[in-house]
Scaffold this active site. Structure first.
Site: not given
Ligand code: BDP
Length: 687
Positions: A164, A210, A294, A368, A373, A395, A401, A519
């Site tokens: 992922e 996940n 999620e 995080k 995100d 984190e 990503e 950026e």
């Molecule tokens: C997001 C991602 C997703 C992750 C989620 C996470 O898009 O794929 O599962 O974070 O950190 O950045 O759980």
């Protein structure tokens, strides 16, 4: 090749340099008073590294005689008596080390010593780094210990072999539902463990947060023997293995009708899973959990909270010294974009802050770095430093990503430095995010750092060769958050490319400017997103604007940005401690780069830079694209000075980046030009 060996490349040194080091490096003496399993890899690494750099493998010897040599071991051994006094030794903790040159008549050696063998292993890597970066060793007086207790890497790998958010090939752990266990796979895993240990990392979670069907079974006797074999490889380098678990496991594989964390059957079931795990992996690290986020299951289903969930798992792990790492990436992913009273940025704090003090001592909350995100720019999460009685892990995301997916060069160390140095003001000035994360600030027993890996089966590990620097830099920062970007970049460039000042200077400049370049041609002024939904690559201004994910810019013809003030907005700015809260609350004091994260403003609002918001958008996108082209030119100037393989692979990606930057520029500028009708002051072509 060089790309695969990464920061353990150990390139041959120039004769002058070799001459300076050789008198100390002809022999290695191992010194310990008891069992010290981590001295074996330390000595092996020194032998291989010195052999390759100096052209001659050191002998293994018994005692240090008058001849110069290296003595590697623990401070309680006879050979290392007196190298550090009691106070110094005590200060090293369980993972620290000293590097000392002892140059007395009849006693000439360099001590690479810890209180523990683990310390000595890290010391050996430090010593090798000194040679790789061309530092003097004739008068060493170094003492170091890590800042974070837990220095972790999270792999988002699935057992089918996919990763992922992976941009460097397939998993190095799994393929087609099985563990990769062939000898060459093992060798690669071992090399990976070496790369981790070389930068001081000591924990790894091998599967995606996940947790899908098969991965749920990783904690069962069916798959634990394979987990144990992977753990053996990491253990050799002092790294503990963790597994991500599925909170609904008791139902999905346990045959129970509930996963309620307060249900005695459920508790017993998890206690048995922990027992199984430790039967197979005696030094198992623990469980990593994404719950109620999620669409992942969690305690909410049973009317319980995150503390109930985390504590139940922590209790199961406690008898074995295990840890439950509970993620705070929890928010409503089914929001209504028309409802401006909800704000995803608030979610983590709103969920977890009220639970401060309710978590067991072997729970760590993994937070995080930002409230959204992993965007190219976000403020630091107010949860960091927001909880006094709870262990924290900060984190970060090494995998790119949202920062160009390892096709674009985006060196993240400067971003991470800003995060680590952020002053939360939790206990007044100087309460940095780094200190909050390590536990130093509030005297917590546990803490540290976790980051999502950017590696995969690609031969150079990271897809973009220069993305290796991100992994390297993350490791170095978890050990010493006070290192500067400049220091880390210099180290990595020299280790990877030698000492030609032109090459090193060019690569350092490219790396150090790349985050800011990225950026400038992507989403402006802290607003984030504006990427294609799903895969998150490439520009799409409204891609997420009318969806449910809570990620909005609210751009219309008059203005843009999210009002997160206390006075008129979502109130998110009020989640910070006094000083940052006040700074973010007013557009006048909010830093330009975060303006649109905290404020909704008209396009002609003037930034501190003197430009209007709209003109800033135009300018930064033209400039960013030009600078992306300059990256290509800078790299081309190194042709012939770098081996062809590495030269070509980076050139390809830089060219792709430059073209893609132009696409970003055009999409963003056109969108805002059409939306606002405000022309560019410099009359450049906007489509
Ligand atoms: C997001 C991602 C997703 C992750 C989620 C996470 O898009 O794929 O599962 O974070 O950190 O950045 O759980």
């Amino acid at each position: 090749g060089d790309a695969y060996r990464a920061w353990l490349r150990y390139a041959p040194l120039l004769p002058d340099q070799a001459k300076e080091y050789a008198p100390w490096c002809g022999k290695i003496v191992v010194a310990s008073s008891g069992t010290a399993p981590l001295l074996a890899p330390a000595v092996e690494e020194l032998a291989a590294g010195l052999g390759s750099m100096l052209g001659r493998e050191p002998r293994r010897g018994q005692a240090a005689d008058g001849e110069g040599c290296l003595v590697v071991g623990t401070l309680d051994s006879a050979e290392l008596q007196g190298v550090a006094d009691d106070a110094e030794a005590k200060a090293l903790g369980d993972e620290g080390y000293v590097l000392r040159t002892v140059d007395e008549p009849g006693r000439r050696f360099i001590a690479i010593a810890g209180r523990t063998d683990r310390g000595a292993l890290y010391g050996a890597f430090h010593f090798l780094r000194l040679l790789q970066t061309g530092r003097p060793i004739a008068d060493l007086r170094i003492a170091e210990k890590p800042s974070g207790k837990i220095r972790m890497i999270d792999h988002w790998d699935n057992m089918d072999g996919s990763i992922e958010r992976g941009y460097a090939g397939e998993s190095v752990f799994f393929r087609e539902g099985r563990f990769l266990e062939d000898p060459e796979d093992r060798k690669r895993l071992r090399d990976y463990a070496r790369l981790m240990a070389a930068v001081g990392l000591n924990a790894v979670a091998i599967n995606n947060v996940n947790v899908h069907e098969i991965e749920t079974k990783l904690i069962t006797p069916e798959l634990l023997p394979s987990v144990a074999k992977a753990a053996d490889v990491f253990r050799e380098y002092g790294i503990r293995l963790y597994l991500s678990i599925n909170f609904a496991s008791p139902i999905e594989i346990g045959g129970l009708s509930t996963a309620d964390p307060l249900d005695p059957e459920v508790k017993r079931w998890w206690a048995e899973r922990a027992a199984d795990a430790y039967r197979h992996v005696p030094d198992f690290g623990g469980f990593l959990v994404k719950a109620d986020s999620e669409f992942r299951p969690g305690p909410f289903t049973y009317g319980r909270d995150h503390a109930d969930g985390a504590n139940m798992l922590a209790e199961a792990l406690e008898p074995y010294g295990g840890i439950a790492i509970w993620r705070c990436f929890v928010y409503d992913c089914l929001q209504d974009w028309r409802d401006r009273t909800t704000d995803r940025a608030r979610a983590a704090y709103d969920h977890f802050r009220p639970l401060d003090g309710k978590f067991r001592d072997n729970v760590i909350l993994q937070i995080k770095n930002g409230p959204m995100d992993f965007q190219v720019r976000e403020p630091v999460s107010p949860l960091i430093g927001g909880m006094r009685h709870t262990n924290q892990l900060l984190e970060l995301q090494i995998t790119q990503e949202y920062t160009g997916q390892q096709r674009h060069l985006c060196y993240l160390v400067p971003q991470w430095k800003e995060i680590l140095d952020f002053d939360t003001h939790a206990l007044g000035e100087g309460s940095t995010a780094a200190k909050a994360a390590t536990g130093e600030l509030f005297g917590r027993p546990l803490g540290g750092f976790a980051a999502v890996a950017n590696i995969g089966s690609d031969l150079n590990w990271t897809g973009h060769l220069l993305a290796q620097a991100n992994y390297y830099g993350y490791g170095r920062l978890t050990w010493s958050p006070e290192l500067t970007s400049e220091q880390i970049t210099d180290e990595w460039a020299r280790i990877s490319f030698g000492h030609d000042p032109v090459v090193i200077g060019t690569i350092k400049r490219m790396l150090l400017e790349s985050w800011s370049i990225y950026e400038s041609y992507t989403s402006p002024l802290g607003i984030g997103w504006m990427v294609n939904p799903g895969h998150h690559y490439g520009p799409n201004v409204d891609g997420y604007e009318y969806s449910k994910w809570g990620t909005y810019h609210f751009a219309d013809s008059k203005g843009i940005g999210v009002d997160r003030t206390v006075a008129t907005g979502t109130g998110f700015a009020g989640q910070y401690h006094d000083v940052p809260a006040a700074r973010y609350e007013l557009p006048e004091s909010c830093p330009d780069e975060l303006l649109l994260f905290f404020h909704h403003v008209p396009y002609r609002h003037r930034l501190k830079s003197g430009k209007t918001v709209i003109q800033h958008i135009y300018d930064s996108h033209f400039e960013g694209t030009e600078k992306a082209e300059e990256l290509v030119k800078a790299w081309r100037s190194l042709e012939g000075k770098i081996d062809e393989e590495r030269y070509e692979s980076v050139l390809d990606r830089l060219q792709l980046q430059a073209a893609h930057a132009a696409e970003w520029r055009d999409v963003i500028n056109t969108y805002f030009y059409r939306k606002t009708g405000i022309p560019d002051e410099h009359d450049r072509k906007i489509y």
